[in-house]
Design a protein around this motif. Structure first.
Motif, PDB file in Angstrom:
ATOM      1  N   GLY A  97       0.821  -1.212   0.000  1.00 22.64           N
ATOM      2  CA  GLY A  97       0.000   0.000   0.000  1.00 22.64           C
ATOM      3  C   GLY A  97       0.854   1.262   0.000  1.00 22.64           C
ATOM      4  O   GLY A  97       0.572   2.223  -0.723  1.00 22.64           O
ATOM      5  N   LEU A  98       1.916   1.281   0.798  1.00 21.95           N
ATOM      6  CA  LEU A  98       2.833   2.432   0.816  1.00 21.95           C
ATOM      7  C   LEU A  98       3.501   2.612  -0.546  1.00 21.95           C
ATOM      8  O   LEU A  98       3.676   3.741  -1.023  1.00 21.95           O
ATOM      9  N   VAL A 108       2.265   1.683  -3.473  1.00 24.76           N
ATOM     10  CA  VAL A 108       1.255   2.188  -4.421  1.00 24.76           C
ATOM     11  C   VAL A 108       1.082   3.689  -4.252  1.00 24.76           C
ATOM     12  O   VAL A 108       1.054   4.433  -5.230  1.00 24.76           O
ATOM     13  N   LYS A 109       0.987   4.148  -3.010  1.00 28.10           N
ATOM     14  CA  LYS A 109       0.841   5.576  -2.742  1.00 28.10           C
ATOM     15  C   LYS A 109       2.049   6.352  -3.270  1.00 28.10           C
ATOM     16  O   LYS A 109       1.902   7.404  -3.896  1.00 28.10           O
ATOM     17  N   PHE A 151       2.005   6.383  -7.162  1.00 27.65           N
ATOM     18  CA  PHE A 151       1.027   7.347  -7.676  1.00 27.65           C
ATOM     19  C   PHE A 151       1.524   8.771  -7.495  1.00 27.65           C
ATOM     20  O   PHE A 151       1.426   9.596  -8.406  1.00 27.65           O
ATOM     21  N   ALA A 152       2.098   9.067  -6.339  1.00 25.69           N
ATOM     22  CA  ALA A 152       2.605  10.411  -6.065  1.00 25.69           C
ATOM     23  C   ALA A 152       3.715  10.804  -7.034  1.00 25.69           C
ATOM     24  O   ALA A 152       3.873  11.982  -7.370  1.00 25.69           O
ATOM     25  N   LEU A 195      -4.778  -0.015   1.237  1.00 22.71           N
ATOM     26  CA  LEU A 195      -4.879   1.312   0.631  1.00 22.71           C
ATOM     27  C   LEU A 195      -5.700   2.269   1.496  1.00 22.71           C
ATOM     28  O   LEU A 195      -6.189   3.283   1.002  1.00 22.71           O
ATOM     29  N   SER A 196      -5.823   1.963   2.785  1.00 22.92           N
ATOM     30  CA  SER A 196      -6.582   2.847   3.659  1.00 22.92           C
ATOM     31  C   SER A 196      -5.926   4.219   3.696  1.00 22.92           C
ATOM     32  O   SER A 196      -4.720   4.347   3.802  1.00 22.92           O
ATOM     33  N   ALA A 206      -5.583   6.196   1.241  1.00 19.52           N
ATOM     34  CA  ALA A 206      -4.968   6.570  -0.047  1.00 19.52           C
ATOM     35  C   ALA A 206      -5.911   7.461  -0.844  1.00 19.52           C
ATOM     36  O   ALA A 206      -7.099   7.189  -0.942  1.00 19.52           O
ATOM     37  N   LEU A 219      -6.356   8.346  -4.473  1.00 15.92           N
ATOM     38  CA  LEU A 219      -5.915   7.938  -5.803  1.00 15.92           C
ATOM     39  C   LEU A 219      -6.793   8.555  -6.881  1.00 15.92           C
ATOM     40  O   LEU A 219      -6.954   7.995  -7.962  1.00 15.92           O
TER      41      LEU A 219
END
Length: 79
Positions: free
Chosen positions: A39-40, A42-43, A46-47, A62-63, A65, A67
């Motif tokens: 999840g980290l 993915v964040k 995306f960033a 993904l809590s 997040a 997106l």
């Protein structure tokens, strides 16, 4: 709590994707669960503007997040 360390997380792509897997470096505690680390990553991806199309995000936490406008076409989001 342990000192944060840097770790490379691979975000896999679905078999039909022409895009390569993403290799994202994150800083986190070593004892975090794999889903939290994914999840980290993915964040962070995306960033940084990475394309997440076709990404395998199964089990990613993904809590919290945000997106919005992310291209998740073909991404695997289910368990």
């Amino acid at each position: 709590m342990a000192e944060p360390h840097k770790e490379i997380i691979t975000i896999a792509r679905r078999w039909f994707s022409s895009l390569p897997p993403l290799q994202i470096e994150i800083e986190c505690a070593a004892e975090l669960a794999p889903g939290v680390k994914l999840g980290l990553a993915v964040k962070a991806a995306f960033a940084s503007g990475a394309v997440l199309s076709g990404a395998v995000l199964r089990d990613a936490d993904l809590s919290g997040a945000v997106l919005r406008d992310a291209d998740l076409s073909g991404a695997v989001l289910r368990d």
